[in-house]
Design a protein around this motif. Structure first.
Motif, PDB file in Angstrom:
ATOM      1  N   ALA A 256       0.821  -1.273  -0.025  1.00 50.36           N
ATOM      2  CA  ALA A 256      -0.035  -0.188   0.076  1.00 50.36           C
ATOM      3  C   ALA A 256       0.692   1.344   0.095  1.00 50.36           C
ATOM      4  O   ALA A 256       0.255   2.450  -0.214  1.00 50.36           O
ATOM      5  CB  ALA A 256      -0.974  -0.057   1.210  1.00 50.36           C
ATOM      6  N   VAL A 257       2.073   1.078   0.215  1.00 50.64           N
ATOM      7  CA  VAL A 257       2.961   2.396   0.188  1.00 50.64           C
ATOM      8  C   VAL A 257       3.185   2.997  -1.248  1.00 50.64           C
ATOM      9  O   VAL A 257       3.610   2.118  -1.902  1.00 50.64           O
ATOM     10  CB  VAL A 257       4.261   2.130   0.853  1.00 50.64           C
ATOM     11  N   PRO A 258       3.054   4.110  -1.384  1.00 46.55           N
ATOM     12  CA  PRO A 258       2.962   4.877  -2.949  1.00 46.55           C
ATOM     13  C   PRO A 258       4.463   4.478  -3.416  1.00 46.55           C
ATOM     14  O   PRO A 258       5.245   4.518  -2.586  1.00 46.55           O
ATOM     15  CB  PRO A 258       2.685   6.136  -2.775  1.00 46.55           C
TER      16      PRO A 258
ATOM     17  N   PRO B 163       9.580   5.314  -1.385  1.00 48.22           N
ATOM     18  CA  PRO B 163       9.949   4.248  -0.409  1.00 48.22           C
ATOM     19  C   PRO B 163      10.050   4.651   1.267  1.00 48.22           C
ATOM     20  O   PRO B 163      10.565   5.849   1.681  1.00 48.22           O
ATOM     21  CB  PRO B 163      11.141   4.004  -0.933  1.00 48.22           C
ATOM     22  N   ASP B 164       9.708   3.933   1.977  1.00 51.18           N
ATOM     23  CA  ASP B 164       9.837   4.068   3.350  1.00 51.18           C
ATOM     24  C   ASP B 164      10.716   3.127   4.069  1.00 51.18           C
ATOM     25  O   ASP B 164      10.639   3.365   5.499  1.00 51.18           O
ATOM     26  CB  ASP B 164       8.277   3.738   4.113  1.00 51.18           C
ATOM     27  N   LEU B 165      11.604   2.585   3.633  1.00 56.18           N
ATOM     28  CA  LEU B 165      12.634   1.814   4.293  1.00 56.18           C
ATOM     29  C   LEU B 165      13.947   2.001   3.505  1.00 56.18           C
ATOM     30  O   LEU B 165      13.883   2.351   2.416  1.00 56.18           O
ATOM     31  CB  LEU B 165      12.128   0.050   4.127  1.00 56.18           C
ATOM     32  N   ARG B 166      14.907   1.875   4.410  1.00 57.08           N
ATOM     33  CA  ARG B 166      16.392   2.628   3.847  1.00 57.08           C
ATOM     34  C   ARG B 166      17.206   1.480   4.689  1.00 57.08           C
ATOM     35  O   ARG B 166      17.104   1.059   6.070  1.00 57.08           O
ATOM     36  CB  ARG B 166      16.539   3.742   4.527  1.00 57.08           C
ATOM     37  N   ARG B 167      18.275   0.826   4.136  1.00 57.96           N
ATOM     38  CA  ARG B 167      19.227   0.171   4.412  1.00 57.96           C
ATOM     39  C   ARG B 167      20.514   0.192   3.613  1.00 57.96           C
ATOM     40  O   ARG B 167      20.586   0.087   2.450  1.00 57.96           O
ATOM     41  CB  ARG B 167      18.747  -1.457   4.319  1.00 57.96           C
ATOM     42  N   ALA B 168      21.662   0.383   4.521  1.00 59.02           N
ATOM     43  CA  ALA B 168      22.798   0.634   3.811  1.00 59.02           C
ATOM     44  C   ALA B 168      23.314  -1.063   3.568  1.00 59.02           C
ATOM     45  O   ALA B 168      23.329  -1.687   4.433  1.00 59.02           O
ATOM     46  CB  ALA B 168      23.908   1.493   4.686  1.00 59.02           C
TER      47      ALA B 168
END
Length: 188
Positions: A156-158, A162-167
């Motif tokens: 459902a996230v447009p 993006p709402d997640l971040r990972r290095a």
């Protein structure tokens, strides 16, 4: 009270010209922001002895990215000696072209052509576009490719946001790239 034709729509749900103008202005602002602040042309930097001039040209490759009639675009390319053989390889972020939004990215490692006049070879896929991630901050240091992966916590996230971040880092070990995720994904 309901009319015989059914419930009357709420006055705020009826689109009016001002709503369309506001939407168009907001979309134009987003597109202008992406054009001004988005990733620039491919750049090449190297901390290893290999030089960017000897690195494979990321734009000379046909990537396994399906973009319909369009050809995949190279968003960023960075060169360096990734396998320690004294020759430069290129790490490239590739995606389908889009007028707006954020199509998923792929990250590929390119080696020099096998024969003179041939295109560079894709020797590793670090991120497949099918994983539906966006890639930022691509860098290359001695035998390591680093990037930040942006993803989505739910369907459902447009797709614009993006709402997640990972290095992450991929280190060249024993003839292949080994993924080293850094701390757990956080909200973007």
């Amino acid at each position: 009270m309901q009319s015989p034709a059914g419930p009357e729509p709420h006055p705020h749900t009826r689109p009016r010209p001002v709503h369309w103008l506001a939407t168009a202005a907001a979309l134009a602002g987003v597109i202008a922001g992406v054009a001004l602040l988005g990733p620039g042309d491919a750049t090449a930097t190297a901390t290893a002895p290999a030089t960017a001039a000897a690195a494979p040209d990321a734009r000379a490759v046909r990537y396994p990215v399906h973009c319909g009639p369009a050809r995949a675009e190279v968003v960023r390319a960075v060169a360096g000696d990734l396998d320690g053989d004294g020759r430069a390889e290129t790490a490239a972020v590739v995606r389908c072209p889009a007028g707006a939004g954020t199509p998923p990215s792929g990250v590929y490692v390119l080696a020099p052509a096998a024969a003179p006049g041939a295109a560079p070879r894709i020797v590793a896929t670090l991120v497949d576009p099918g994983q539906k991630m966006n890639v930022t901050g691509l860098t290359v240091t001695e035998r390591t490719v680093s990037a930040t992966l942006l993803g989505y916590s739910a369907a459902a996230v447009p797709r614009c946001c993006p709402d997640l971040r990972r290095a992450v880092k991929w280190h060249w070990r024993e003839g292949k790239f080994a993924l080293t995720p850094l701390p757990v994904a956080t909200r973007a």
